[in-house]
Motif scaffolding. Structure first.
Motif, PDB file in Angstrom:
ATOM      1  N   PHE A 225       0.849  -1.185   0.000  1.00 47.88           N
ATOM      2  CA  PHE A 225       0.000   0.000   0.000  1.00 47.88           C
ATOM      3  C   PHE A 225       0.889   1.241   0.000  1.00 47.88           C
ATOM      4  CE2 PHE A 225      -2.109  -3.406   2.235  1.00 47.88           C
ATOM      5  CZ  PHE A 225      -3.403  -3.417   1.702  1.00 47.88           C
ATOM      6  N   PRO A 226       0.408   2.343  -0.592  1.00 42.16           N
ATOM      7  CA  PRO A 226       1.165   3.597  -0.489  1.00 42.16           C
ATOM      8  C   PRO A 226       1.194   4.075   0.966  1.00 42.16           C
ATOM      9  CG  PRO A 226      -0.486   3.693  -2.252  1.00 42.16           C
ATOM     10  CD  PRO A 226      -0.774   2.466  -1.455  1.00 42.16           C
ATOM     11  N   LEU A 227       2.139   4.930   1.284  1.00 40.29           N
ATOM     12  CA  LEU A 227       2.207   5.513   2.616  1.00 40.29           C
ATOM     13  C   LEU A 227       0.914   6.267   2.925  1.00 40.29           C
ATOM     14  CD1 LEU A 227       5.861   6.922   2.714  1.00 40.29           C
ATOM     15  CD2 LEU A 227       4.985   4.913   3.903  1.00 40.29           C
ATOM     16  N   ASN A 228       0.460   6.143   4.162  1.00 33.69           N
ATOM     17  CA  ASN A 228      -0.733   6.833   4.656  1.00 33.69           C
ATOM     18  C   ASN A 228      -2.007   6.416   3.928  1.00 33.69           C
ATOM     19  OD1 ASN A 228       0.930   8.428   6.418  1.00 33.69           O
ATOM     20  ND2 ASN A 228       1.427   9.747   4.677  1.00 33.69           N
ATOM     21  N   ASP A 229      -1.992   5.240   3.327  1.00 34.19           N
ATOM     22  CA  ASP A 229      -3.196   4.740   2.658  1.00 34.19           C
ATOM     23  C   ASP A 229      -4.189   4.266   3.719  1.00 34.19           C
ATOM     24  OD1 ASP A 229      -5.151   3.439   1.205  1.00 34.19           O
ATOM     25  OD2 ASP A 229      -3.753   2.577  -0.235  1.00 34.19           O
ATOM     26  N   PRO A 230      -5.396   4.838   3.776  1.00 33.28           N
ATOM     27  CA  PRO A 230      -6.363   4.414   4.802  1.00 33.28           C
ATOM     28  C   PRO A 230      -6.829   2.974   4.627  1.00 33.28           C
ATOM     29  CG  PRO A 230      -7.390   5.913   3.212  1.00 33.28           C
ATOM     30  CD  PRO A 230      -5.925   5.921   2.914  1.00 33.28           C
ATOM     31  N   LYS A 231      -6.602   2.391   3.459  1.00 31.85           N
ATOM     32  CA  LYS A 231      -7.016   1.007   3.231  1.00 31.85           C
ATOM     33  C   LYS A 231      -6.046  -0.007   3.839  1.00 31.85           C
ATOM     34  CE  LYS A 231      -9.282   2.124  -1.159  1.00 31.85           C
ATOM     35  NZ  LYS A 231      -9.316   1.843  -2.635  1.00 31.85           N
ATOM     36  N   ALA A 232      -4.882   0.437   4.282  1.00 32.84           N
ATOM     37  CA  ALA A 232      -3.900  -0.483   4.853  1.00 32.84           C
ATOM     38  C   ALA A 232      -4.426  -1.039   6.176  1.00 32.84           C
ATOM     39  CB  ALA A 232      -2.574   0.237   5.076  1.00 32.84           C
ATOM     40  N   PRO A 233      -4.291  -2.343   6.407  1.00 31.52           N
ATOM     41  CA  PRO A 233      -4.773  -2.945   7.664  1.00 31.52           C
ATOM     42  C   PRO A 233      -4.056  -2.355   8.876  1.00 31.52           C
ATOM     43  CG  PRO A 233      -4.247  -4.642   6.033  1.00 31.52           C
ATOM     44  CD  PRO A 233      -3.725  -3.339   5.496  1.00 31.52           C
ATOM     45  N   ALA A 234      -4.674  -2.512  10.028  1.00 31.54           N
ATOM     46  CA  ALA A 234      -4.123  -1.935  11.255  1.00 31.54           C
ATOM     47  C   ALA A 234      -2.775  -2.540  11.617  1.00 31.54           C
ATOM     48  CB  ALA A 234      -5.116  -2.121  12.400  1.00 31.54           C
ATOM     49  N   ASP A 235      -2.573  -3.815  11.268  1.00 31.97           N
ATOM     50  CA  ASP A 235      -1.309  -4.477  11.636  1.00 31.97           C
ATOM     51  C   ASP A 235      -0.272  -4.400  10.524  1.00 31.97           C
ATOM     52  OD1 ASP A 235      -2.598  -6.106   9.861  1.00 31.97           O
ATOM     53  OD2 ASP A 235      -2.184  -7.983  10.926  1.00 31.97           O
ATOM     54  N   SER A 236      -0.456  -3.500   9.567  1.00 33.09           N
ATOM     55  CA  SER A 236       0.531  -3.344   8.502  1.00 33.09           C
ATOM     56  C   SER A 236       1.780  -2.662   9.050  1.00 33.09           C
ATOM     57  CB  SER A 236      -0.056  -2.549   7.337  1.00 33.09           C
ATOM     58  OG  SER A 236      -0.487  -1.276   7.781  1.00 33.09           O
ATOM     59  N   PHE A 237       2.828  -2.635   8.246  1.00 39.44           N
ATOM     60  CA  PHE A 237       4.107  -2.110   8.709  1.00 39.44           C
ATOM     61  C   PHE A 237       4.811  -1.399   7.560  1.00 39.44           C
ATOM     62  CE2 PHE A 237       4.426  -6.522   7.427  1.00 39.44           C
ATOM     63  CZ  PHE A 237       5.501  -6.555   6.574  1.00 39.44           C
ATOM     64  N   HIS A 238       5.740  -0.511   7.918  1.00 36.89           N
ATOM     65  CA  HIS A 238       6.520   0.185   6.900  1.00 36.89           C
ATOM     66  C   HIS A 238       7.506  -0.787   6.263  1.00 36.89           C
ATOM     67  CE1 HIS A 238       5.057   3.758   9.108  1.00 36.89           C
ATOM     68  NE2 HIS A 238       5.168   4.359   7.939  1.00 36.89           N
ATOM     69  N   TRP A 239       7.565  -0.739   4.951  1.00 37.71           N
ATOM     70  CA  TRP A 239       8.368  -1.692   4.192  1.00 37.71           C
ATOM     71  C   TRP A 239       9.237  -0.940   3.192  1.00 37.71           C
ATOM     72  CZ3 TRP A 239      10.187  -6.397   4.056  1.00 37.71           C
ATOM     73  CH2 TRP A 239      10.559  -6.997   2.860  1.00 37.71           C
ATOM     74  N   LEU A 240      10.514  -1.215   3.225  1.00 35.19           N
ATOM     75  CA  LEU A 240      11.461  -0.633   2.286  1.00 35.19           C
ATOM     76  C   LEU A 240      11.575  -1.606   1.116  1.00 35.19           C
ATOM     77  CD1 LEU A 240      13.216   1.953   2.351  1.00 35.19           C
ATOM     78  CD2 LEU A 240      15.116   0.505   3.044  1.00 35.19           C
ATOM     79  N   ASN A 241      10.921  -1.284   0.038  1.00 33.35           N
ATOM     80  CA  ASN A 241      10.804  -2.210  -1.090  1.00 33.35           C
ATOM     81  C   ASN A 241      11.906  -1.943  -2.117  1.00 33.35           C
ATOM     82  OD1 ASN A 241       9.136  -4.347  -2.335  1.00 33.35           O
ATOM     83  ND2 ASN A 241       8.876  -2.834  -3.969  1.00 33.35           N
ATOM     84  N   PHE A 242      12.662  -2.996  -2.468  1.00 31.79           N
ATOM     85  CA  PHE A 242      13.716  -2.867  -3.472  1.00 31.79           C
ATOM     86  C   PHE A 242      13.111  -3.047  -4.866  1.00 31.79           C
ATOM     87  CE2 PHE A 242      16.826  -4.804  -0.152  1.00 31.79           C
ATOM     88  CZ  PHE A 242      16.730  -3.630   0.582  1.00 31.79           C
ATOM     89  N   HIS A 243      13.415  -2.120  -5.758  1.00 30.91           N
ATOM     90  CA  HIS A 243      12.876  -2.213  -7.109  1.00 30.91           C
ATOM     91  C   HIS A 243      13.349  -3.492  -7.795  1.00 30.91           C
ATOM     92  CE1 HIS A 243      12.510   2.477  -7.081  1.00 30.91           C
ATOM     93  NE2 HIS A 243      11.669   1.885  -6.260  1.00 30.91           N
ATOM     94  N   GLU A 244      14.590  -3.854  -7.550  1.00 27.69           N
ATOM     95  CA  GLU A 244      15.138  -5.119  -8.027  1.00 27.69           C
ATOM     96  C   GLU A 244      15.684  -5.878  -6.815  1.00 27.69           C
ATOM     97  OE1 GLU A 244      15.084  -6.461 -10.959  1.00 27.69           O
ATOM     98  OE2 GLU A 244      14.179  -4.742 -12.010  1.00 27.69           O
TER      99      GLU A 244
END
Length: 843
Positions: free
Chosen positions: A451-470
């Motif tokens: 989910f994008p940052l601050n997306d209200p649709k993200a579940p309550a137990d979601s977490f910040h994720w540093l996603n690698f493009h590759e």
């Protein structure tokens, strides 16, 4: 914690002293090691029956130490060669059959025939003096009993079979990897004397492949995986891999020592030590020369990846013809943080002056190497740069440099981005500052949805994720990235706040009570950690100290960068353990920049699984005690408005007085061109039990909703804790860390929060406000749904960049709020024209 007892060169025979052995045996049993290592020369000459006596003694000693104690052995030259120098046919086979076969029935039969217990005792010693042919009665019983390949179930015996009955044996026990090598000449077909050689095939098999999963006796491989849970790596052999330099003894008989040394050496010791260092072994235990020695070897000391090895030479164990200092026992263990320590005993007597604790630098390098084996990743540097403002907001920039994958079989798709915050903190304004071309910051849930940052649709137990493009692999360029974030009211700025949040429990038994700190948790190997904190002017003079806390499960600490091992909101956090040794080591690297008011500590090879921080004592500015006590009484008086306990007439009078204030504020700050502007005024009171503020009186349209705000949270909670007037604007581009609390359908574009203080000092006489911590009584808030509300006059603007006029306007409004609240206190404090005796005199 690992615990090892090391003995060597027992030489059960003519010169063996039973009393000395009994003392050593008692000391071993007293410190209950999980591992007993005997590095060869159990007998004077190859003799299977005497080997059986030694094995029986070790088995009994293990039972005495505990059910989970194991012993490990290697053959010495006297176990395979007559007089330790001459070929003895079949000796290697005898060592194998006795040490790695089931000898239970053998021992029982022999003890029954002899009438005494077999072991390293006086009865068995007298029996050893009989000629060998007399000790072989009845004939062939030993040969017949060991002919079948029946494992004795010991860990080393099983690992010997799993390796195809070849040396070395590799075992994992008590968080220790133990590699036992046969250092005797592999051919034994030449006049070798007492020299040793580690065969090339043994060196190649130190890191094995193609091991059997189970022993033929059905014992499975140990559950402890080599890539996790290992504290120490220990190599065991008989011959010494480096010269034994005992100056006071050698010079007494220099010629004899010089002639003898060529017949004792390990011929390819350099190859062995080089390979052990490459594989990050920590200890080499050996015997052979009957001279104890304590040395550290560091080949390639000029290289960044250098790794020192501690080489411990055991003396003899209980020989009559050796000096007391040469009959040694070593107690080798690790402290809770993994630090190696060694105690030495001479003839069973502890030598306190010989206690050894390894340098912290070596501990850190070992922890780094073990974590690298476990994770397969490492970073060059992590810089945590934290700035604290005058009200306790925290802003940080965490930069990770050159994150790379080392394990060729590992693919890394991203990292969990988590920060340890106090329960009342909220992580705000998280954004990627550097590395956007290869990395993106988003929110992820346990089902791998992104989910994008601050997306209200993200579940309550979601977490910040540093996603690698590759996905990051071993053959790719390392990553560098930086994350900027902030937390509002994160830092306590007074002891009063700490007392409130602890509900006045006083932090009994908590050494960190009354302190604040910033830092980083290390969950994968990092070569260098830098923590820098910049203080505001009102904290000038603060002198922080480095702190280190380790996870209780080191070295099996959770890898928090992995989604499946991340901290979860619904799970209790483990209680980290303070490590004063590590903190004291880093104290030397603490520096201060007076111009920037910043403190910095640089830590080489921080220990993975530990949290490092800079900690400081929170200052204690507060109102005089009488003012605090009277303020508490005033707050309790106002709290009677919640439940009407002061009486309906009193509540009505207070509401009327509050309404006059509300009309005055609404008129003063109304936008004159918008008659439809909705304004709402609250009297917000502090509830210490719930650490929140909630409205007691209101005026204006109030949609249904929850208007409770936490201490320090929202606009009212921030004004109460920060003890200052706040004019807040609903501006998405604002850098302010103040966020309104959830309040149903109330949609304010501007909010003005006016803290109300005790006034008049200790005697409560006069109009001067007491603005120290503990003297805030309530907060009056005015909200407006108009973006052009004149509340903006209370905030700095282009015409008033320093905010001097705004300050005057806010103070004028605050005077009105002060007068209103103290009028209500007079109303509440006088019931039936009689002063309430539980309430102090109201000014």
């Amino acid at each position: 914690m690992a615990r090892i007892a090391h003995i060597s060169d027992i030489h059960f025979g003519r010169s063996f002293v039973v009393d000395v052995w009994n003392r050593i045996k008692s000391e071993i049993a007293a410190f209950h090691p999980k591992t007993i290592i005997a590095s060869g020369d159990f007998t004077d000459d190859p003799d299977p029956l005497l080997l059986l006596a030694a094995k029986s003694e070790l088995q009994d000693l293990c039972k005495r130490c505990g059910d989970d104690t194991e012993f490990f052995v290697v053959p010495g030259n006297h176990d395979l060669l007559d007089l330790g120098n001459f070929l003895h046919p079949g000796s290697a086979k005898w060592f194998d059959r006795v040490m790695f076969h089931d000898t239970t029935s053998l021992r029982d039969k022999l003890q029954s025939d002899l009438g005494f217990k077999l072991g390293l005792n006086a009865e068995t010693l007298r029996w050893t003096k009989f000629p060998r042919f007399r000790r072989m009665q009845p004939s062939n019983w030993l040969s017949v009993a060991t002919r079948t390949d029946t494992c004795d179930g010991r860990l080393q015996s099983c690992d010997y079979r799993r390796a195809g009955k070849r040396w070395p044996t590799r075992s994992i026990h008590d968080r220790t990897l133990i590699t036992c090598l046969d250092s005797n000449n592999p051919s034994l077909r030449q006049f070798v004397f007492a020299t040793g050689t580690i065969g090339r095939n043994q060196i190649e098999r130190i890191k094995p492949s193609n091991l059997l999963a189970t022993c033929p006796c059905s014992a499975t491989a140990p559950k402890e995986a080599e890539d996790g849970g290992i504290l120490l790596r220990v190599a065991v052999l008989h011959h010494h891999p480096m010269p034994i330099a005992v100056r006071d003894k050698s010079l007494d008989d220099a010629d004899r020592e010089a002639r003898l040394e060529p017949f004792l050496i390990l011929k390819n010791s350099g190859d062995l030590v080089h390979e052990l260092q490459r594989l990050k072994y920590d200890l080499v235990l050996h015997g052979h020369k009957h001279r104890p020695q304590f040395a550290r070897v560091e080949l390639g000391a000029d290289r960044p990846e250098r790794y020192p090895i501690l080489v411990l030479a055991g003396g003899s164990t209980a020989k009559r013809d050796e000096a007391p200092s040469d009959n040694t026992l070593r107690d080798i263990g690790t402290e809770p943080n993994g630090r190696l320590k060694v105690r030495t005993f001479w003839q069973g007597n502890l030598q306190d002056e010989r206690d050894y604790r390894e340098p912290i630098e070596i501990l850190k390098r070992r922890a780094f190497a073990r974590a690298l084996d476990r994770t397969g990743i490492k970073a060059k540097q992590l810089i945590s740069d934290v700035v604290i403002d005058e009200v306790g907001h925290m802003r940080s920039l965490d930069t990770t440099s050159q994150l790379r994958v080392i394990d060729k079989d590992l693919t890394l798709t991203g990292l969990v981005s988590n920060v340890d915050l106090a329960p009342h903190d909220t992580r705000l304004d998280v954004e990627l500052e550097e590395g956007r071309d290869r990395v993106s910051l988003c929110v992820r849930d346990d089902k791998d949805n992104i989910f994008p940052l601050n997306d209200p649709k993200a579940p309550a137990d979601s977490f910040h994720w540093l996603n690698f493009h590759e996905p990051l692999r071993a053959d790719q360029q390392p990553l560098t990235f930086a994350i900027r974030e902030a937390a509002a009211n994160s830092m306590a700025m007074s002891q009063w706040e700490i007392e409130q949040r602890s509900h006045h429990q006083g932090g009994a038994g908590d050494p960190d009570y009354g302190y604040e700190e910033v830092g980083s948790h290390i969950s994968y190997p990092i070569e260098k950690l830098t923590i820098r904190v910049t203080f505001p002017p009102n904290l000038e003079g603060i002198a922080p100290r480095p702190r280190c806390r380790r996870h209780p499960d080191i070295p099996d600490f959770p890898l928090r960068y992995l989604p499946e091992q991340r901290p979860r909101r619904d799970q209790p956090r483990p209680q980290l353990i303070s490590d004063n040794d590590l903190a004291k080591e880093e104290m030397r690297e603490l520096t201060y920049d007076a111009r920037e008011r910043s403190w910095e500590v640089v830590i080489d090879h921080p220990v993975p699984g530990c949290s490092y921080s800079l900690q400081w004592r929170v200052p204690n500015p507060r109102a005089p005690q009488k003012v605090c006590d009277r303020s508490t009484a005033y707050r309790k008086m106002l709290a009677r408005l919640f439940d009407g306990s002061c009486g309906g007439d009193i509540v009505k009078k207070c509401q009327e007085r509050f309404n006059r204030l509300a009309r005055s504020l609404m008129m003063r700050f109304r936008f004159e061109y918008d008659r439809a502007e909705n304004q709402t005024v609250f009297l917000m009171l502090y509830e210490p039990n719930d650490l929140c503020l909630r409205p007691a009186l209101t005026q204006g349209p109030i949609p249904d909703g929850n208007y409770k705000v936490p201490l320090g949270g929202g606009v009212a909670g921030a004004a109460f804790l920060q003890r200052q007037i706040i004019a807040w604007k609903n501006d998405p581009t604002s850098k302010s860390l103040i966020r309104p609390a959830s309040s149903g359908a109330l949609n304010s574009h501007w909010v003005l929060a006016l803290p109300v203080f005790h006034q008049g000092g200790r005697n409560a006489k006069g109009d001067e406000l007491d603005t120290e911590p503990g003297a805030v009584l309530a907060v009056i808030t005015l909200g407006s749904d108009n973006a052009a509300s004149r509340i903006n006059e209370c905030a700095p603007n282009d015409d008033d960049p320093k905010g001097e006029m705004a300050k005057e306007i806010g103070q004028d409004a605050q005077i009105l709020a002060q007068q209103c609240v103290f009028d209500m206190l007079r109303i509440i404090g006088n019931v039936g024209d009689q002063a309430d005796p539980v309430v102090p005199t109201v000014p």
